[in-house]
Design an enzyme around this catalytic site. Structure first.
Site, mmCIF file in Angstrom:
data_model
loop_
_atom_site.group_PDB
_atom_site.id
_atom_site.type_symbol
_atom_site.label_atom_id
_atom_site.label_comp_id
_atom_site.label_asym_id
_atom_site.label_seq_id
_atom_site.Cartn_x
_atom_site.Cartn_y
_atom_site.Cartn_z
ATOM 1 N N ASN A 275 34.726 94.372 118.864
ATOM 2 C CA ASN A 275 33.866 95.458 119.348
ATOM 3 C C ASN A 275 33.529 95.155 120.800
ATOM 4 O O ASN A 275 32.708 94.289 121.077
ATOM 5 C CB ASN A 275 32.592 95.540 118.497
ATOM 6 C CG ASN A 275 31.620 96.575 119.031
ATOM 7 O OD1 ASN A 275 32.010 97.431 119.831
ATOM 8 N ND2 ASN A 275 30.376 96.504 118.599
ATOM 9 N N LYS B 83 31.986 96.968 122.842
ATOM 10 C CA LYS B 83 30.733 97.612 123.262
ATOM 11 C C LYS B 83 30.950 98.325 124.615
ATOM 12 O O LYS B 83 32.020 98.862 124.848
ATOM 13 C CB LYS B 83 29.598 96.589 123.350
ATOM 14 C CG LYS B 83 29.480 95.728 122.095
ATOM 15 C CD LYS B 83 28.216 94.947 122.060
ATOM 16 C CE LYS B 83 28.278 93.939 120.920
ATOM 17 N NZ LYS B 83 26.983 93.603 120.376
ATOM 18 N N HIS C 93 26.654 101.278 113.694
ATOM 19 C CA HIS C 93 26.345 99.974 114.303
ATOM 20 C C HIS C 93 24.846 99.923 114.587
ATOM 21 O O HIS C 93 24.249 100.928 114.990
ATOM 22 C CB HIS C 93 27.157 99.796 115.589
ATOM 23 C CG HIS C 93 27.114 98.401 116.114
ATOM 24 N ND1 HIS C 93 26.020 97.892 116.783
ATOM 25 C CD2 HIS C 93 28.023 97.388 116.044
ATOM 26 C CE1 HIS C 93 26.255 96.635 117.112
ATOM 27 N NE2 HIS C 93 27.471 96.305 116.676
ATOM 28 N N GLU D 224 23.233 98.860 117.018
ATOM 29 C CA GLU D 224 22.848 99.276 118.381
ATOM 30 C C GLU D 224 22.746 100.791 118.479
ATOM 31 O O GLU D 224 21.945 101.322 119.244
ATOM 32 C CB GLU D 224 23.851 98.708 119.404
ATOM 33 C CG GLU D 224 23.638 97.208 119.588
ATOM 34 C CD GLU D 224 24.867 96.439 120.061
ATOM 35 O OE1 GLU D 224 25.842 97.066 120.502
ATOM 36 O OE2 GLU D 224 24.849 95.198 119.967
ATOM 37 N N GLU E 260 26.143 93.134 109.050
ATOM 38 C CA GLU E 260 25.764 92.664 110.379
ATOM 39 C C GLU E 260 24.247 92.513 110.464
ATOM 40 O O GLU E 260 23.542 93.478 110.799
ATOM 41 C CB GLU E 260 26.216 93.671 111.441
ATOM 42 C CG GLU E 260 27.713 93.790 111.579
ATOM 43 C CD GLU E 260 28.100 93.998 113.031
ATOM 44 O OE1 GLU E 260 28.893 93.200 113.541
ATOM 45 O OE2 GLU E 260 27.578 94.927 113.662
ATOM 46 N N GLY F 180 24.630 89.194 118.936
ATOM 47 C CA GLY F 180 24.452 88.871 120.355
ATOM 48 C C GLY F 180 23.399 87.808 120.630
ATOM 49 O O GLY F 180 22.980 87.634 121.777
ATOM 50 N N SER G 90 27.368 87.037 116.183
ATOM 51 C CA SER G 90 27.579 85.755 116.857
ATOM 52 C C SER G 90 28.722 84.927 116.270
ATOM 53 O O SER G 90 28.641 83.697 116.181
ATOM 54 C CB SER G 90 26.275 84.948 116.878
ATOM 55 O OG SER G 90 25.292 85.642 117.624
HETATM 56 C C1 PEP Z 1 28.801 93.366 117.176
HETATM 57 O O1 PEP Z 1 28.785 93.945 118.257
HETATM 58 O O2 PEP Z 1 29.018 94.003 116.145
HETATM 59 C C2 PEP Z 1 28.579 91.922 117.142
HETATM 60 C C3 PEP Z 1 28.662 91.308 115.998
HETATM 61 O O3 PEP Z 1 28.302 91.307 118.343
HETATM 62 P P1 PEP Z 1 28.279 89.711 118.620
HETATM 63 O O4 PEP Z 1 29.554 89.152 118.031
HETATM 64 O O5 PEP Z 1 28.235 89.602 120.092
HETATM 65 O O6 PEP Z 1 27.080 89.151 117.934
#
Ligand code: PEP
Length: 257
Positions: free
Chosen positions: A9, A11, A95, A97, A169, A175, A214
């Site tokens: 992803n 983003k 997601h 976000e 998630e 992040g 992460s």
């Molecule tokens: C994500 O954007 O779905 C995500 C898991 O980000 P990160 O790996 O940076 O935590």
């Protein structure tokens, strides 16, 4: 047997030139890796170009969001028809976000999932609790609510029910550099399978469930090696060619060991 799936992803990162540069180097970097379905969810502006660059590779393309309508007066939006037309296979839906910064509700997410099914796109449906909910042991309650509301009314007659991908998630892990423990994520994935079993029986063993939050080259095998997890949704660690290739190589090497 569920195939391992790793989804990048990106983003809101990478200009078109940066996306092109990534793809040109990445394919060479992962030349020795096979057997892992790998999807790149890039920003909209890069999708058309990447679909050409990825033509002769085994990589697949995904979008990070979409509108639920085929077309219409929705300024600034991208439709499922436009995505399908580019040969896109996957679309991330719900997601955290988008839930947080763009007020996406469970109802909106359900509409988008239905639309993805209708247009032959595979939704990667994201669910997960925030830190407060996690601390007060509400994880299962939140996951159940998000999952059942997004999938309400769908029946097994819809072939996409088995093709869809779910991503656990935890919001507190995205992040932050603090991933969930492999055991912990696997337990939630197991709980998600029990919810699928409760409502839709047989699909519970077929649907792929990813962990996201992460994940990096050092911890990825903590997740891919677990019974109820089938891969990962990767944000930050998918942005750099060497880092993301390293993550895929770690999964590949684990498979061969
Ligand atoms: C994500 O954007 O779905 C995500 C898991 O980000 P990160 O790996 O940076 O935590």
């Amino acid at each position: 047997m569920r195939q391992t799936l790793i989804v990048a992803n990106w983003k809101m990162y990478k200009t078109l030139a940066e996306a092109e540069e990534f793809m040109e180097r990445f394919t060479g970097e992962i030349a020795g890796v096979s057997g892992i379905e790998t999807v790149i969810c890039a920003p909209f502006i890069s999708l058309a170009r990447l679909s050409v660059l990825m033509e002769r590779t085994t990589l697949l393309l995904g979008a990070q969001n979409m509108h639920w309508q085929k077309e219409g007066a929705f300024t600034g939006e991208i439709s499922p028809l436009m995505l399908r037309d580019l040969g896109i296979k996957y679309v991330i839906i719900g997601h955290s976000e988008r839930r947080l910064h763009f007020n996406e509700s469970n109802l909106l997410i359900k509409r988008k999932v239905a639309s993805a099914f209708n247009f032959g796109l595979i939704p990667i449906l994201c669910v997960g609790e925030n830190w407060e909910q996690h601390s007060s042991q509400e994880t299962e309650k939140v996951i159940k609510e998000q999952l059942f509301s997004a999938l309400e009314g769908f029946t097994l007659e819809n072939e996409f029910m088995t093709k869809m991908v779910l991503a656990y998630e935890p919001v507190w892990a995205i992040g932050t550099g603090t991933a969930a423990r492999g055991e912990e994520a696997n337990a939630v994935a197991g709980f998600m399978r029990s919810l699928l079993q409760e409502k839709w029986g047989g699909i519970s063993e077929k649907v792929r469930i990813l962990y996201g939050g992460s994940v990096n080259a050092d911890n990825i095998t903590e997740f891919t090696g677990k019974e109820d997890l089938d891969g990962a949704l990767v944000g930050g660690s998918s942005l750099n060619v060497e880092t993301f290739a390293g993550l895929l190589k770690a999964v590949f090497n684990e498979r061969r060991a």
